[in-house]
Scaffold this motif. Structure first.
Motif, PDB file in Angstrom:
ATOM      1  N   LEU A   1      -2.306   5.609 -39.562  1.00 45.28           N
ATOM      2  CA  LEU A   1      -1.970   4.579 -38.591  1.00 45.28           C
ATOM      3  C   LEU A   1      -0.243   4.984 -38.313  1.00 45.28           C
ATOM      4  O   LEU A   1       0.292   4.907 -37.583  1.00 45.28           O
ATOM      5  CB  LEU A   1      -2.234   3.304 -38.596  1.00 45.28           C
ATOM      6  CG  LEU A   1      -3.818   3.169 -38.284  1.00 45.28           C
ATOM      7  CD1 LEU A   1      -4.248   1.419 -38.504  1.00 45.28           C
ATOM      8  CD2 LEU A   1      -4.303   3.488 -37.081  1.00 45.28           C
ATOM      9  N   SER A   2       0.462   4.885 -39.779  1.00 47.86           N
ATOM     10  CA  SER A   2       1.741   4.707 -39.622  1.00 47.86           C
ATOM     11  C   SER A   2       2.245   6.433 -39.219  1.00 47.86           C
ATOM     12  O   SER A   2       3.273   6.362 -38.412  1.00 47.86           O
ATOM     13  CB  SER A   2       2.161   4.537 -41.034  1.00 47.86           C
ATOM     14  OG  SER A   2       1.776   3.448 -41.668  1.00 47.86           O
ATOM     15  N   LYS A   3       1.615   7.302 -39.562  1.00 43.82           N
ATOM     16  CA  LYS A   3       1.756   8.640 -38.973  1.00 43.82           C
ATOM     17  C   LYS A   3       1.929   8.630 -37.448  1.00 43.82           C
ATOM     18  O   LYS A   3       2.680   9.395 -36.984  1.00 43.82           O
ATOM     19  CB  LYS A   3       1.157   9.696 -39.784  1.00 43.82           C
ATOM     20  CG  LYS A   3       1.445   9.589 -41.121  1.00 43.82           C
ATOM     21  CD  LYS A   3       0.488  10.935 -41.824  1.00 43.82           C
ATOM     22  CE  LYS A   3       1.063  11.339 -43.384  1.00 43.82           C
ATOM     23  NZ  LYS A   3       0.021  12.274 -44.008  1.00 43.82           N
TER      24      LYS A   3
ATOM     25  N   LEU B   1       6.725   7.331 -31.692  1.00 39.77           N
ATOM     26  CA  LEU B   1       8.173   7.124 -31.446  1.00 39.77           C
ATOM     27  C   LEU B   1       8.897   8.493 -31.339  1.00 39.77           C
ATOM     28  O   LEU B   1       9.984   8.359 -30.589  1.00 39.77           O
ATOM     29  CB  LEU B   1       8.602   6.359 -32.677  1.00 39.77           C
ATOM     30  CG  LEU B   1       7.935   4.995 -32.961  1.00 39.77           C
ATOM     31  CD1 LEU B   1       8.358   4.178 -34.261  1.00 39.77           C
ATOM     32  CD2 LEU B   1       8.526   3.909 -31.724  1.00 39.77           C
ATOM     33  N   LYS B   2       8.618   9.352 -32.116  1.00 42.95           N
ATOM     34  CA  LYS B   2       9.310  10.762 -32.196  1.00 42.95           C
ATOM     35  C   LYS B   2       9.216  11.312 -30.491  1.00 42.95           C
ATOM     36  O   LYS B   2      10.166  11.781 -30.024  1.00 42.95           O
ATOM     37  CB  LYS B   2       8.826  11.590 -33.020  1.00 42.95           C
ATOM     38  CG  LYS B   2       9.436  11.353 -34.388  1.00 42.95           C
ATOM     39  CD  LYS B   2       8.637  12.432 -35.198  1.00 42.95           C
ATOM     40  CE  LYS B   2       9.364  12.080 -36.961  1.00 42.95           C
ATOM     41  NZ  LYS B   2       8.942  13.099 -37.558  1.00 42.95           N
ATOM     42  N   GLU B   3       7.984  11.243 -29.871  1.00 46.78           N
ATOM     43  CA  GLU B   3       7.630  11.794 -28.674  1.00 46.78           C
ATOM     44  C   GLU B   3       8.510  10.854 -27.614  1.00 46.78           C
ATOM     45  O   GLU B   3       9.082  11.363 -26.824  1.00 46.78           O
ATOM     46  CB  GLU B   3       6.106  11.602 -28.317  1.00 46.78           C
ATOM     47  CG  GLU B   3       5.959  12.216 -27.178  1.00 46.78           C
ATOM     48  CD  GLU B   3       6.289  13.385 -26.730  1.00 46.78           C
ATOM     49  OE1 GLU B   3       6.206  14.018 -25.709  1.00 46.78           O
ATOM     50  OE2 GLU B   3       6.246  14.372 -27.780  1.00 46.78           O
ATOM     51  N   LYS B   4       8.445   9.601 -27.960  1.00 51.37           N
ATOM     52  CA  LYS B   4       9.226   8.738 -27.089  1.00 51.37           C
ATOM     53  C   LYS B   4      10.749   9.151 -27.224  1.00 51.37           C
ATOM     54  O   LYS B   4      11.469   9.072 -26.005  1.00 51.37           O
ATOM     55  CB  LYS B   4       9.290   7.255 -27.487  1.00 51.37           C
ATOM     56  CG  LYS B   4       9.685   6.401 -26.527  1.00 51.37           C
ATOM     57  CD  LYS B   4       9.349   4.688 -26.826  1.00 51.37           C
ATOM     58  CE  LYS B   4       9.846   3.887 -25.864  1.00 51.37           C
ATOM     59  NZ  LYS B   4       9.466   2.166 -26.346  1.00 51.37           N
ATOM     60  N   GLU B   5      11.130   9.373 -28.341  1.00 48.31           N
ATOM     61  CA  GLU B   5      12.661   9.969 -28.567  1.00 48.31           C
ATOM     62  C   GLU B   5      12.947  11.203 -27.694  1.00 48.31           C
ATOM     63  O   GLU B   5      14.000  10.981 -27.097  1.00 48.31           O
ATOM     64  CB  GLU B   5      13.050   9.828 -30.104  1.00 48.31           C
ATOM     65  CG  GLU B   5      14.512  10.231 -30.397  1.00 48.31           C
ATOM     66  CD  GLU B   5      14.629  10.566 -31.584  1.00 48.31           C
ATOM     67  OE1 GLU B   5      15.744  10.760 -32.137  1.00 48.31           O
ATOM     68  OE2 GLU B   5      13.817  10.625 -32.461  1.00 48.31           O
TER      69      GLU B   5
END
Length: 213
Positions: A145-147, A153-157
């Protein structure tokens, strides 16, 4: 003359018993005939006298009615046996389910650290191994779940960076006040202004350092 109520017990006097049998038998045969005619019912009546003499009535044939009765009685008996077997099977299943529920409740309490007084060393080792496997599964799920959250979050960034780049391109294409569009290579980037903020009371005899350019 008012007729008295007949008591339902054996008539001791043989003559009276024979007379009563003849009267009641005739009335019973008459009622059977009336039932078959008025209601179109299949009726079969068999009566044996105290001396073994046979009296019978049947509107569809005695043997036919007897065969029909035996067939239906056999089917009813089979159905009764099937219902009884089904009931026994359901009782066994209910008992087995109750035992499983009890074992699960005991296992649940033992995993929670309760009711361990009756456990042997081997059983305690099994409980410990089960807890370790459960903890490993929980940690693995937590890591997964953390991954997934980090990837989101990376995709959102990346999306935000792409949108920021598009906005910068649009800002560079904005016309000047005289209506001319300044090329990208002639736009002077904004100079970064460095500021230094000092929070607190200055000591007497000290001066604030000049800002560094």
């Amino acid at each position: 003359m008012v007729r008295g109520k007949t008591q339902m017990k054996r008539i001791e006097n043989a003559t009276s018993r024979q007379v009563t049998f003849s009267k009641r038998r005739s009335g019973l045969l008459k009622k059977a005939f009336e039932l078959s005619v008025l209601c179109d019912a299949e009726v079969a009546l068999i009566v044996f006298s105290p001396r073994g003499k046979l009296y019978e009535f049947s509107n569809c044939g005695m043997q036919k009615t007897i065969d029909r009765y035996q067939r239906l009685a056999r089917d009813v008996h089979i159905d009764s046996e099937a219902v009884e077997q089904n009931m026994q099977h359901l009782k066994c299943e209910a008992a087995n389910m109750a035992k499983k529920i009890e074992l699960l409740q005991i296992s649940k309490r033992q995993l929670a650290g309760e009711d361990l007084g009756s456990c042997s060393v081997d059983e305690l080792h099994q409980i410990e191994s089960q807890l370790e496997r459960s903890l490993s599964n929980i940690r693995g799920r937590k890591t997964q779940l953390s991954k997934e959250q980090i990837e989101k979050l990376k995709e959102k960034e990346r999306v935000l960076k792409r949108e920021n780049r598009i906005l910068r391109e649009k800002a560079r294409q904005q016309p000047t006040p005289d209506g001319e569009i300044v090329p990208n290579n002639q736009i002077i980037p904004h100079a970064d202004v460095e500021t230094e903020l000092s929070i607190g009371i200055l000591e007497r005899g000290t001066t604030r350092p000049p800002p560094q350019h």
